[in-house]
Scaffold this motif. Structure first.
Motif, PDB file in Angstrom:
ATOM      1  N   GLN A  87     -64.146 -22.167 -42.258  1.00 57.05           N
ATOM      2  CA  GLN A  87     -62.757 -21.957 -42.660  1.00 57.05           C
ATOM      3  C   GLN A  87     -61.944 -21.409 -41.481  1.00 57.05           C
ATOM      4  O   GLN A  87     -62.494 -20.780 -40.578  1.00 57.05           O
ATOM      5  CB  GLN A  87     -62.690 -20.972 -43.827  1.00 57.05           C
ATOM      6  CG  GLN A  87     -63.346 -21.476 -45.096  1.00 57.05           C
ATOM      7  CD  GLN A  87     -62.671 -22.722 -45.642  1.00 57.05           C
ATOM      8  OE1 GLN A  87     -61.445 -22.812 -45.668  1.00 57.05           O
ATOM      9  NE2 GLN A  87     -63.480 -23.687 -46.081  1.00 57.05           N
ATOM     10  N   PRO A  89     -58.389 -16.156 -41.153  1.00 54.27           N
ATOM     11  CA  PRO A  89     -57.314 -15.815 -42.097  1.00 54.27           C
ATOM     12  C   PRO A  89     -56.047 -15.366 -41.389  1.00 54.27           C
ATOM     13  O   PRO A  89     -56.097 -14.641 -40.394  1.00 54.27           O
ATOM     14  CB  PRO A  89     -57.924 -14.680 -42.930  1.00 54.27           C
ATOM     15  CG  PRO A  89     -59.397 -14.870 -42.827  1.00 54.27           C
ATOM     16  CD  PRO A  89     -59.637 -15.425 -41.455  1.00 54.27           C
ATOM     17  N   THR A  90     -54.923 -15.790 -41.944  1.00 50.31           N
ATOM     18  CA  THR A  90     -53.635 -15.437 -41.330  1.00 50.31           C
ATOM     19  C   THR A  90     -53.382 -13.938 -41.354  1.00 50.31           C
ATOM     20  O   THR A  90     -52.686 -13.421 -40.485  1.00 50.31           O
ATOM     21  CB  THR A  90     -52.484 -16.164 -42.043  1.00 50.31           C
ATOM     22  OG1 THR A  90     -52.532 -15.852 -43.444  1.00 50.31           O
ATOM     23  CG2 THR A  90     -52.592 -17.664 -41.852  1.00 50.31           C
ATOM     24  N   GLU A  91     -53.961 -13.222 -42.338  1.00 51.74           N
ATOM     25  CA  GLU A  91     -53.715 -11.777 -42.374  1.00 51.74           C
ATOM     26  C   GLU A  91     -54.318 -11.070 -41.163  1.00 51.74           C
ATOM     27  O   GLU A  91     -53.804 -10.044 -40.712  1.00 51.74           O
ATOM     28  CB  GLU A  91     -54.256 -11.152 -43.668  1.00 51.74           C
ATOM     29  CG  GLU A  91     -55.717 -11.418 -43.954  1.00 51.74           C
ATOM     30  CD  GLU A  91     -55.912 -12.606 -44.898  1.00 51.74           C
ATOM     31  OE1 GLU A  91     -56.908 -12.591 -45.641  1.00 51.74           O
ATOM     32  OE2 GLU A  91     -55.061 -13.517 -44.885  1.00 51.74           O
TER      33      GLU A  91
END
Length: 445
Positions: free
Chosen positions: A300, A303-305
């Motif tokens: 994946q 993550p943008t966070e």
């Protein structure tokens, strides 16, 4: 000389046995060679055979783990003296901390070496953020970032004023926030007057320090368009300080792994990655992001966070410009963690895995786009990778007319002022160039 006739600068960052962590395992070398004068002299002779402009040595005055990546086993200016004795034209750039040195002592030592090497020396002024360094100097922890940069700017000012006393014979009196001294140097001026000042960093504080003090700048640029913006910001910053923008040259790092074909280069890259310490790339990327990522799903995207998280510049122990550049690059190429790690082979610097022609074309594109005055090269292996670059890439750059065929200057300052761009740069259609370079880089990684 018109801008179209000017040549790019090429320095080489001598990173022990190579930029790849496993370079010591892929060559017939002994670990003790890093502590011999002949090892460094050999690298200098290879670089000078290729008409490269300078060699660069970084420094971290603290004990690292040589099992991860063997480098930094001798003080930079000692190795540079060995290189200087083995060469006639090559510039010599070494790092020394403004946080853990005294300006008078350092000014005297560096000007002495500049005199002995005929005006070929440069000082790369660094502020030292590594947490494991402070204890070596009896300090509980490093000063915060704003304090380090204020000290660095005053440090460079004092160094330059002291160097000027070598020519004038006049004493200086300096009273500042960090230093209070009166005196002059007993060393005579060198053929270039005094050492050139380099600076590394692309954060706002780093750009300001470079614009105010530096004649050469090492930067971290992974994408072309931000590189063009940084180039203009530093040049215009120099003008704001009343300096000639042409008196400051910008050379981002470039890593490379070469092969006769793209497939061969990728195979060599994969072999060296297989031999690297376990999770070396994963741990390095986690360190730069300031976030542990080993538990993420490798299939994946990151993550943008994590990418959106603001770092606290007062506590972040890595280079801010590295963090910003890496995040920009990940956003543009964030298909999966696995692919990101596969392409993160420059460990913060741009990397090209491909043929000599691909490397030469990419250097040309960035230079003509007005993003750089040259490059700070990081070969996969030393000495073998540097020899390959000199034998196979340099002739291509010379045939393109963007790299010199002979040395014409006698000092490093003369080299810097005669090469690189005139500002503002007459770039060759930057938008088209950017698209071409980015597509080339994607094909090469």
């Amino acid at each position: 000389m018109t801008d179209q006739q000017r040549k790019m600068l090429l320095n080489v960052n001598l990173q022990g046995f190579g930029q790849r962590p496993a370079a010591w395992r892929t060559q017939d070398v002994a670990g003790t060679e890093l502590t011999t004068a002949e090892f460094w002299a050999q690298l200098g002779r290879i670089a000078e055979r290729g008409k490269l402009d300078a060699v660069f040595l970084a420094d971290s005055p603290a004990l690292g783990n040589p099992n991860l990546r063997p480098l930094g086993q001798v003080e930079p200016f000692v190795a540079l003296q060995a290189i200087g004795e083995a060469t006639e034209h090559l510039g010599l750039i070494g790092s020394a901390s403004t946080t853990y040195n005294d300006p008078y002592d350092l000014a005297e030592r560096l000007l002495s070496l500049d005199v002995i090497t005929g005006g070929r020396l440069a000082w790369n002024a660094v502020t030292t953020y590594a947490e494991n360094v402070s204890a070596n100097f009896g300090i509980d922890q490093n000063p915060d970032r704003p304090t380090r940069y204020r000290r660095a700017k005053e440090f460079a000012t004092v160094m330059r004023r002291l160097w000027e006393t070598a020519a004038t014979g006049e004493r200086i009196r300096h009273r500042g926030e960090f230093f209070d001294l009166e005196g002059r140097l007993n060393v005579p001026p060198s053929p270039q007057g005094h050492p050139v000042i380099f600076q590394a960093g692309g954060s706002p504080a780093g750009r300001d320090l470079a614009s105010a003090t530096a004649e050469g700048v090492f930067t971290v640029e992974l994408l072309l368009e931000p590189a063009i913006k940084n180039y203009r910001a530093v040049k215009e910053g120099a003008a704001a300080y009343g300096r000639n923008p042409d008196d400051i040259k910008i050379t981002p790092g470039l890593s490379f792994v070469l092969g006769g074909t793209e497939e061969e280069a990728r195979r060599r890259y994969d072999e060296m990655e297989t031999l690297a310490p376990d999770n070396y790339t994963l741990n390095t990327l986690s360190d730069y992001l300031g976030e542990e990522i080993k538990e993420l799903d490798p299939h994946q995207p990151i993550p943008t966070e994590i990418l959106d998280r603001e770092i606290d510049e007062t506590t972040y122990h890595r280079s801010v410009s590295y963090h910003q550049g890496i995040v920009r690059w990940i956003r543009k190429n964030n298909t999966s963690l696995r692919d990101t790690l596969r392409n993160f082979g420059g460990y913060g610097a741009r990397i090209i895995v491909g043929t000599p022609e691909q490397v030469a074309d990419s250097l040309e594109e960035w230079f003509l786009a007005g993003a750089v005055d040259g490059f700070n090269l990081m070969a996969d292996e030393f000495p073998r990778g540097l020899e390959t670059f000199v034998e196979q890439v340099v002739p291509l750059l010379q045939a393109k007319g963007i790299f010199k065929t002979e040395y014409t200057e006698t000092t490093l300052r003369g080299v810097l002022r005669s090469q690189g761009h005139r500002y503002p740069v007459s770039a060759a259609s930057p938008t088209t160039t950017a698209e071409h370079v980015l597509s080339t880089a994607q094909r090469s990684n």
